[in-house]
Design a protein around this motif. Structure first.
Motif, PDB file in Angstrom:
ATOM      1  N   ILE A 135      31.127 -72.336  65.928  1.00  0.00           N
ATOM      2  CA  ILE A 135      29.703 -71.991  66.010  1.00  0.00           C
ATOM      3  C   ILE A 135      29.007 -72.882  67.029  1.00  0.00           C
ATOM      4  O   ILE A 135      28.231 -72.414  67.871  1.00  0.00           O
ATOM      5  N   LYS A 136      29.283 -74.181  66.981  1.00  0.00           N
ATOM      6  CA  LYS A 136      28.660 -75.131  67.912  1.00  0.00           C
ATOM      7  C   LYS A 136      29.022 -74.794  69.365  1.00  0.00           C
ATOM      8  O   LYS A 136      28.154 -74.747  70.231  1.00  0.00           O
TER       9      LYS A 136
ATOM     10  N   CYS B 297      30.082 -71.894  70.589  1.00  0.00           N
ATOM     11  CA  CYS B 297      29.522 -70.591  70.980  1.00  0.00           C
ATOM     12  C   CYS B 297      28.024 -70.692  71.251  1.00  0.00           C
ATOM     13  O   CYS B 297      27.523 -70.042  72.172  1.00  0.00           O
ATOM     14  N   LYS B 298      27.310 -71.492  70.471  1.00  0.00           N
ATOM     15  CA  LYS B 298      25.882 -71.686  70.735  1.00  0.00           C
ATOM     16  C   LYS B 298      25.673 -72.255  72.129  1.00  0.00           C
ATOM     17  O   LYS B 298      24.794 -71.823  72.864  1.00  0.00           O
ATOM     18  N   HIS B 299      26.517 -73.216  72.496  1.00  0.00           N
ATOM     19  CA  HIS B 299      26.403 -73.819  73.826  1.00  0.00           C
ATOM     20  C   HIS B 299      26.839 -72.828  74.914  1.00  0.00           C
ATOM     21  O   HIS B 299      26.147 -72.645  75.913  1.00  0.00           O
TER      22      HIS B 299
ATOM     23  N   ASN C  40      24.337 -69.873  75.031  1.00  0.00           N
ATOM     24  CA  ASN C  40      22.926 -70.289  75.013  1.00  0.00           C
ATOM     25  C   ASN C  40      22.163 -69.665  73.839  1.00  0.00           C
ATOM     26  O   ASN C  40      21.095 -69.083  74.010  1.00  0.00           O
ATOM     27  N   ILE C  41      22.729 -69.797  72.640  1.00  0.00           N
ATOM     28  CA  ILE C  41      22.120 -69.265  71.427  1.00  0.00           C
ATOM     29  C   ILE C  41      21.267 -70.360  70.806  1.00  0.00           C
ATOM     30  O   ILE C  41      21.726 -71.479  70.629  1.00  0.00           O
ATOM     31  N   ARG C  42      20.047 -70.058  70.460  1.00  0.00           N
ATOM     32  CA  ARG C  42      19.139 -71.079  69.922  1.00  0.00           C
ATOM     33  C   ARG C  42      19.145 -71.143  68.407  1.00  0.00           C
ATOM     34  O   ARG C  42      18.861 -72.155  67.820  1.00  0.00           O
ATOM     35  N   ARG C  43      19.412 -70.039  67.729  1.00  0.00           N
ATOM     36  CA  ARG C  43      19.413 -70.051  66.257  1.00  0.00           C
ATOM     37  C   ARG C  43      20.497 -69.165  65.730  1.00  0.00           C
ATOM     38  O   ARG C  43      21.019 -68.329  66.391  1.00  0.00           O
TER      39      ARG C  43
END
Length: 50
Positions: free
Chosen positions: A39-40, A42-44, A47-50
């Motif tokens: 998850i961490k 993929c967020k980076h 560029n996923i904020r929530r």
């Protein structure tokens, strides 16, 4: 089996089932550790904020 290498494969898919990304981790990686790490990353990566 002790004579084979084990791996954990994490697959990220869209709601319609299309794969977006994957990760291959060592077989002894705990599920929660693998999930939170993916998850961490993929967020980076996306560029996923929530």
């Amino acid at each position: 089996r002790p004579d084979r290498v084990q791996v954990v494969i994490g697959l990220l898919m869209r709601q319609d089932g299309i794969p977006i990304a994957h990760e291959v981790l060592p077989g002894n990686t705990p599920d929660i550790e693998a999930f939170l790490g993916i998850i961490k990353r993929c967020k980076h990566r996306f560029n996923i904020r929530r």
